[in-house]
Design a protein around this motif. Structure first.
Motif, PDB file in Angstrom:
ATOM      1  N   TRP A 127     100.008  48.141  91.620  1.00 20.52           N
ATOM      2  CA  TRP A 127      99.955  49.236  90.611  1.00 20.52           C
ATOM      3  C   TRP A 127     100.657  50.449  91.261  1.00 20.52           C
ATOM      4  O   TRP A 127     100.512  50.529  92.460  1.00 20.52           O
ATOM      5  N   GLY A 128     100.951  51.353  90.268  1.00 21.71           N
ATOM      6  CA  GLY A 128     101.642  52.279  91.019  1.00 21.71           C
ATOM      7  C   GLY A 128     103.023  52.238  91.347  1.00 21.71           C
ATOM      8  O   GLY A 128     103.600  52.596  92.482  1.00 21.71           O
ATOM      9  N   ARG A 129     103.969  51.734  90.573  1.00 21.85           N
ATOM     10  CA  ARG A 129     105.137  51.363  91.051  1.00 21.85           C
ATOM     11  C   ARG A 129     105.991  52.684  90.887  1.00 21.85           C
ATOM     12  O   ARG A 129     105.768  53.516  90.266  1.00 21.85           O
ATOM     13  N   ILE A 130     107.112  52.564  91.552  1.00 21.56           N
ATOM     14  CA  ILE A 130     108.205  53.366  91.432  1.00 21.56           C
ATOM     15  C   ILE A 130     109.556  52.901  90.960  1.00 21.56           C
ATOM     16  O   ILE A 130     109.949  51.696  91.177  1.00 21.56           O
ATOM     17  N   GLU A 131     110.164  53.571  89.772  1.00 20.81           N
ATOM     18  CA  GLU A 131     111.217  53.173  89.301  1.00 20.81           C
ATOM     19  C   GLU A 131     112.311  54.196  89.679  1.00 20.81           C
ATOM     20  O   GLU A 131     112.151  55.562  89.362  1.00 20.81           O
ATOM     21  N   VAL A 132     113.373  53.859  90.278  1.00 20.52           N
ATOM     22  CA  VAL A 132     114.442  54.736  90.858  1.00 20.52           C
ATOM     23  C   VAL A 132     115.567  54.382  90.163  1.00 20.52           C
ATOM     24  O   VAL A 132     116.279  53.463  90.035  1.00 20.52           O
ATOM     25  N   ARG A 133     115.850  55.583  89.017  1.00 24.27           N
ATOM     26  CA  ARG A 133     117.120  55.284  88.339  1.00 24.27           C
ATOM     27  C   ARG A 133     118.238  56.106  88.925  1.00 24.27           C
ATOM     28  O   ARG A 133     117.931  57.145  89.143  1.00 24.27           O
ATOM     29  N   GLU A 134     119.357  55.451  88.845  1.00 23.28           N
ATOM     30  CA  GLU A 134     120.537  55.867  89.392  1.00 23.28           C
ATOM     31  C   GLU A 134     121.431  56.582  88.394  1.00 23.28           C
ATOM     32  O   GLU A 134     121.587  55.796  87.432  1.00 23.28           O
ATOM     33  N   THR A 135     121.623  57.801  88.145  1.00 23.62           N
ATOM     34  CA  THR A 135     122.210  58.507  87.157  1.00 23.62           C
ATOM     35  C   THR A 135     123.581  58.752  87.302  1.00 23.62           C
ATOM     36  O   THR A 135     124.453  58.968  86.158  1.00 23.62           O
ATOM     37  N   GLY A 136     124.081  58.723  88.466  1.00 21.54           N
ATOM     38  CA  GLY A 136     125.516  59.132  88.943  1.00 21.54           C
ATOM     39  C   GLY A 136     125.567  60.567  88.534  1.00 21.54           C
ATOM     40  O   GLY A 136     124.822  61.337  88.694  1.00 21.54           O
ATOM     41  N   GLN A 137     126.687  61.207  87.826  1.00 23.13           N
ATOM     42  CA  GLN A 137     126.598  62.739  87.960  1.00 23.13           C
ATOM     43  C   GLN A 137     125.871  63.021  86.504  1.00 23.13           C
ATOM     44  O   GLN A 137     126.495  62.670  85.410  1.00 23.13           O
ATOM     45  N   PHE A 138     124.870  63.732  86.730  1.00 27.13           N
ATOM     46  CA  PHE A 138     124.010  63.994  85.581  1.00 27.13           C
ATOM     47  C   PHE A 138     123.492  65.265  86.019  1.00 27.13           C
ATOM     48  O   PHE A 138     123.411  65.736  87.060  1.00 27.13           O
ATOM     49  N   MET A 139     123.170  66.125  85.044  1.00 36.01           N
ATOM     50  CA  MET A 139     122.586  67.621  85.194  1.00 36.01           C
ATOM     51  C   MET A 139     121.292  67.370  86.078  1.00 36.01           C
ATOM     52  O   MET A 139     120.590  66.670  85.894  1.00 36.01           O
ATOM     53  N   ALA A 140     121.105  68.396  86.786  1.00 37.71           N
ATOM     54  CA  ALA A 140     119.967  68.586  87.625  1.00 37.71           C
ATOM     55  C   ALA A 140     118.972  69.203  86.971  1.00 37.71           C
ATOM     56  O   ALA A 140     118.884  69.629  85.988  1.00 37.71           O
ATOM     57  N   ALA A 141     117.633  68.606  87.375  1.00 39.61           N
ATOM     58  CA  ALA A 141     116.545  69.262  86.966  1.00 39.61           C
ATOM     59  C   ALA A 141     116.298  70.662  87.158  1.00 39.61           C
ATOM     60  O   ALA A 141     116.711  71.153  88.099  1.00 39.61           O
ATOM     61  N   LYS A 142     115.545  71.189  86.165  1.00 36.49           N
ATOM     62  CA  LYS A 142     114.900  72.530  86.421  1.00 36.49           C
ATOM     63  C   LYS A 142     113.488  72.770  86.372  1.00 36.49           C
ATOM     64  O   LYS A 142     113.080  72.504  85.426  1.00 36.49           O
ATOM     65  N   GLY A 143     113.064  73.192  87.368  1.00 39.32           N
ATOM     66  CA  GLY A 143     111.580  73.236  87.456  1.00 39.32           C
ATOM     67  C   GLY A 143     110.967  74.152  86.431  1.00 39.32           C
ATOM     68  O   GLY A 143     111.616  75.354  86.136  1.00 39.32           O
TER      69      GLY A 143
END
Length: 338
Positions: free
Chosen positions: A205-221
């Motif tokens: 339990w408690g898996r991590i899914e790592v999505r490779e986005t390539g060039q995509f907009m950065a998160a904004k906190g």
């Protein structure tokens, strides 16, 4: 070898505290197990939700910053929180979401990679009041929890904990390599997502899914975004060993922080996502009995001398002041067969 044992908790940033409380307790049926403050910003609440005892692996926590600006999901961040529900409860949850006026998509049939290969699940996708994507993943095998009988959701349908956290990064390989060093193992890859689960010696339990986005907009906190994901370890010794391991690898790791209910270290993984390693102990009954969990504002000893000033600054919350009366002693194990 020292390893993490899956996800301990996920922490996100919310807007209005009342709205956050009503959604996670009143709609999703989680128990409010602790009301405290952000130790680095004591004029802000810190809410903890989980199963009846707030066990590691079931915990979502929020900083409600009522006047903060909205954030934006993107690269360098956990973008999707997945919660596990029993497969047979899917109809109940569809009815409940409709009854509560919560929009959703699905149920979508999805194959996810687990420790025994591909697993078919059904997924309801919704957004919390601040826009965080939350998935309810109906799976045939779900972990045991400590159910709180005072919850608005019946025991057989209750949320069973954190199924997965999906993080978005430009390149997956460096992030995957670091997670493997912490004790996660690669379960496989489907399209742009690499699936990882805790080691074979630990529950899956408690898996991590790592999505490779390539060039995509950065998160904004900001409001409506995930702040960090915390991994669980059983004790201080394991935490210290992993901290030293990360330091040897050139990762900048904080000193141990006392979070009252666990001890933590923080660092950023190569993709920019903020990680934490948190101990299972001492837990949420450290300063409240089971019966009283989440029913009063709890402060660490160093903030008690300024309790009056803090309470003047915190916004009034009808739901939490006075906090709801919770039924004493009603806790039982709820599980589905593997």
């Amino acid at each position: 070898m020292h390893k993490v044992r899956g996800i301990h908790h996920i922490t996100a940033m919310a807007g209005h505290p009342q709205r956050n409380l009503e959604f996670y307790t009143g709609v999703l049926g989680l128990r409010l197990v602790k009301v405290t403050v952000n130790f680095d910003d004591p004029e802000t609440y810190h809410f903890y939700y989980g199963d009846g005892l707030g066990q590691p692996g079931t915990i979502l926590t929020f900083f409600p910053w009522q006047r903060a600006l909205a954030g934006r999901a993107g690269v360098h961040q956990v973008a999707i929180i997945s919660l596990a529900i029993p497969l047979e409860s899917l109809g109940y949850w569809i009815h409940r979401l409709m009854e509560k006026g919560v929009g959703y998509e699905g149920p979508q049939h999805r194959e996810v990679l687990g420790p025994h290969g591909l697993e078919e699940v059904r997924v309801l996708t919704l957004r919390d009041p601040d826009g965080i994507v939350v998935e309810l993943v109906a799976a045939s095998s779900v972990p045991a929890i400590q159910h709180w009988a005072g919850a608005p959701v019946p025991e057989e349908c209750a949320v069973r904990g954190l199924f997965a956290a999906q993080m978005w990064v430009l390149q997956a390989e460096p992030s995957v390599r670091l997670l493997e060093g912490l004790g996660y193992r690669v379960l496989g890859q489907v399209d742009a997502i690499t699936y990882l689960g805790p080691s074979e010696e630990e529950p899956s339990w408690g898996r991590i899914e790592v999505r490779e986005t390539g060039q995509f907009m950065a998160a904004k906190g900001g409001v409506g975004t995930v702040h960090h994901v915390a991994f669980r370890v059983p004790d201080d010794e394991t935490q210290q060993a992993l901290r030293e391991q990360l330091l040897r690898q050139g990762v900048r790791v904080t000193a141990v922080q006392d979070r009252q209910y666990f001890r933590s270290v923080y660092f950023r993984e190569p993709g920019g996502v903020l990680f934490e390693i948190a101990t299972d102990t001492p837990g949420f009954t450290h300063d409240e009995s089971f019966e009283q969990l989440g029913t009063s504002l709890r402060l660490p000893a160093w903030l008690e001398p300024v309790r009056a000033q803090i309470m003047q600054k915190l916004p009034a919350i009808p739901y939490a002041t006075p906090l709801p009366v919770q039924i004493p002693g009603q806790v039982s194990a709820a599980s589905s067969e593997e």
